[in-house]
Every structure is written in C-alpha cells, then in structure tokens.
Design a protein around this motif. Structure first.
Motif, PDB file in Angstrom:
ATOM      1  N   LEU A  56       0.817  -1.211   0.000  1.00 51.91           N
ATOM      2  CA  LEU A  56       0.000   0.000   0.000  1.00 51.91           C
ATOM      3  C   LEU A  56       0.853   1.264   0.000  1.00 51.91           C
ATOM      4  N   THR A  59       2.355   1.739  -3.519  1.00 53.65           N
ATOM      5  CA  THR A  59       1.423   2.096  -4.599  1.00 53.65           C
ATOM      6  C   THR A  59       0.630   3.369  -4.339  1.00 53.65           C
ATOM      7  N   ILE A  60       0.452   3.743  -3.080  1.00 50.84           N
ATOM      8  CA  ILE A  60      -0.430   4.862  -2.758  1.00 50.84           C
ATOM      9  C   ILE A  60       0.322   6.081  -2.238  1.00 50.84           C
ATOM     10  N   ARG A  62       2.834   8.971  -1.618  1.00 54.84           N
ATOM     11  CA  ARG A  62       3.737   9.739  -2.464  1.00 54.84           C
ATOM     12  C   ARG A  62       4.544  10.697  -1.600  1.00 54.84           C
TER      13      ARG A  62
END
Length: 277
Positions: A56, A59-60, A62
């Motif tokens: 997570l 991918t999520i 930033r």
C-alpha cells in the motif's frame, strides 16, 4: 514543513500498535487452536500485514518532498554563478571609480569564475541526461541550470565590454546608473540562490522570496530605461560612436541577465507550488 498534527497522528498510531499488538497476536494464536507458546499463526499474520502495508505504501503513498537527482549540483552551480556575478559587479564599480587597470584584473577573475560555472553547468546537465534512475522535474532542473548560467555569462560579458572603455570618457550620470543596475542584478541573483536553498527546506519561504525577486526585476527595468535615456542624453559628449554602442550593449546585457534570473525564479516558484503539501 511537516505539520505537528501529522506527527501526532503518526505517533498515536504507532503507540497504539505497541499497546494492542501483543494482545492481538496472542488472541490469534489462541483461536487458531494453538497454545500461547505456539505463535506460528501470529507470525504469519505479522508477515502478511507487513507485506500488505508495504504494498500500500509503495502504490499509494507519495513523497511530498521529492528526490531530485541534480539538486546539490544545481545549487553548487548557482553558488559559483553568484561569485562570478559579484566579481563582475566589483569590476563595474571599480571602473566607475576610475581605476581602469584594477577593473581589467577583476574582469579576468570574473571570467575565470564564469568559466568554472559553465563547466559545472555541463556536468549537471550530463548527470541529468545520463542518470539511470529517472528523477521528477528533470526538465525543470535542466532549464534552471541554463537560466542561472546565463546570468553569469551576461553579467561578466557586460563588465568585459565596459572594461574596454576609458572611465574618464563616460559621463558620471551614466556610470552611476550602470553601477546601480549592476548592484540590483547582483541582489537579484542572490535572492535566486537563497530561494533555491529554501526549495529543500520550505516551499512557502521559497515562493515568498520569488515574489520579492519580481519586485527587483521591475526596478531593474526602470533602471534600464533611465540608463538608455542617459546614454542618448550625453551622446554628444562621446568622441567615438563606439562608446554609445558599447554602453547600450552593456545595458542590454544587464537587462538580459535580470530576465534570466527572473526565468530561474519562475522555475523555482513552479517547483515550490507543484510540491507544496
């Protein structure tokens, strides 16, 4: 800047895990039919949660403060450019004071520093172009190094051209405005350097400083107009038309240097706004 509320939430969540983790793992071991000493299922749950959490985050989540591959190189290049601009400014001031020989010596020093900055620009751009790892905002930093380098090139060239003229042949009104314009360009480049440093510390401060740069550039535009007016006002004082053309060229170069500094500040502002949390 990282807000205190975010840090508070992070620490509260972390501390909650310290409190509940042992109870949850022991409960899982118990309901799966094992004893409290058999923590195979608890270990499996821990590994699964770690993998899911890592996925997570990858991918999520930033990063709000990005990794810039050539930031330090760009900053070092800007610092050398700042030295070149300051040395060119000193040469212009020395010329206004009538010390032609010292002015020529200072111009040579400024030219050597400008060549050092040009070499750093090439190294920075090569690092950006040849890096195997792609970094965000590479195009912006590519343009930033070019605009900053132009400030040094144009300021030093203005001092070089001015050094070819005899100081006593130039009206004091012209030299006064020329010196003031050179000092403003130096101040402008100094603010660009400071805003570039702030870019790695505080986006808000970097953006605020860029707004001050806009005001300085407006003042330089006014000085440019005054300088051109003074040159043509005293054109009959010159025995050679080459003096008028050279002084006009020096004014243009200082104006172009200010424009390049403003272009660099606009890129810094764009980066600050883009990555502001």
């Amino acid at each position: 800047p990282v807000k205190g509320r975010v840090i508070g939430i992070y620490r509260a969540t972390r501390d909650l895990g310290y409190l509940t983790g042992p109870f949850v793992l022991a409960f899982v071991a118990y309901i799966m039919g094992g004893s409290f000493s058999d923590l195979r299922y608890s270990v499996a749950l821990t590994v699964a949660m770690l993998l899911i959490g890592s996925f997570l985050v990858y991918t999520i989540v930033r990063e709000t403060r990005p990794w810039w591959i050539a930031y330090q190189e760009t900053l070092h290049h800007a610092e050398v450019v700042m030295r070149a601009v300051e040395e060119a400014d000193k040469a212009i001031q020395t010329h206004a004071q009538g010390d032609h020989k010292q002015c020529i010596t200072q111009v040579k020093q400024a030219k050597a520093t400008e060549q050092e900055a040009d070499q750093l620009k090439r190294l920075t751009r090569d690092r950006l172009r040849m890096s195997l790892r792609r970094s965000p905002d590479m195009a912006e930093f590519y343009r930033l190094s070019k605009d900053i380098d132009r400030v040094a090139g144009r300021t030093v060239t203005a001092a070089l051209k001015l050094s070819k003229l005899k100081p006593e042949m130039i009206h004091p009104d012209i030299t006064t405005i020329m010196v003031e314009m050179s000092q403003e360009v130096t101040n402008l480049m100094r603010d660009v350097l400071i805003s570039l440093r702030f870019l790695d510390i505080s986006y808000d401060q970097a953006e605020l400083l860029v707004q001050e740069i806009d005001k300085l550039e407006t003042n330089i535009d006014q000085l440019y107009g005054d300088l051109i007016t003074a040159i043509y006002k005293h054109e009959n004082d010159f025995q050679k038309i080459s003096y008028i053309l050279t002084l006009k060229e020096c004014a243009d170069l200082l104006e172009y240097a200010a424009d390049s500094a403003e272009a660099a500040s606009s890129l810094i502002r764009a980066l600050a706004i883009k990555h502001q949390p």
